[in-house]
Scaffold this motif. Sequence first.
Motif: not given
Length: 293
Positions: A47-73
């Motif tokens: 969430l912390t990284a996502g908030a910062m990476m979101g703030s790198m985008m320019k437009n109000d309507s821009d949306v950033l999604t980070i999705q991790i798929k993993s085999d751990g629990p």
Amino acid sequence: MNDYIVRATAAGNQLRAFAAYTKQTVEDARRAHNTSPVATAALGRLLTAGAMMGSMMKNDSDVLTIQIKSDGPIKGLVVTADSKGDVKGYVNNPEVMLPPSKAGKLDVGGALGHGVMHVIKDMGLKEPYVGQTVLQTGEIAEDLTYYFATSEQVPSSVGLGVLMEKDNTVKQAGGFIIQVMPFVEDEVLDKLEENIGKLPPVTSMLEKGFTPENMLETIFEGMDVEFNDTLPTKFYCNCTKERVEKAIISVGEKEIRSMIEEGKPVEVNCHFCNTNYTFSVDELKEILKKCKK
Ligand SMILES: [Zn+2]
């Protein structure tokens, strides 16, 4: 201190930086999803990284999604942020419990295991930008450093930290992203590496009362840091009953008809904030009418 992100540059724009304090954001996420400590740490870092990476985008309507798929629990996690500091997310298995790592820390890498990370930036173009990388350590900061280097070709340094209280609420959360511009001078890079090499962990700095500005001052010691602006950040989901209704309409008439035949109210859960929306049989009948239009 309220949660916020600070944006900065250093060494005359050769370096750009973002730092964030996100204690309340992560605590709100923990409370919404009732996450275990290791799940809180994993989600809080992303969430912390996502908030910062979101703030790198320019437009109000821009949306950033980070999705991790993993085999751990923990099985995976998803975070979505906009450019205004709003961020939301969830983990697939919020109850995951693991013994501490060798260093006595919450074992985020063990919870994630092996997997892939997708970074999706929807900036209103025909196709969203999608970057895909393989998880390096599952500790998230290293995985994002690798993502920036390989997928965006921007050498970066990412630091993220979440510290829990004994009662499993969030004590500290925050992080930074440092990015090196292509025209960087060797001396600047050497000095940055030296400073980052001796940098304490993010949670230690936050425990000492460091603000995001203080973290960047330490990272850019002797490199003329300039703070450009700050923006508040928070855990926020934009779901509403109307939006959920649209999602029900999209499953189609046949499906809605069978829900009505069940004769019971239907509960729909928003994964991002864990809010439940209940639709009575009468409401479902109204929704069915809208389908036919
Ligand atoms: Zn929601």
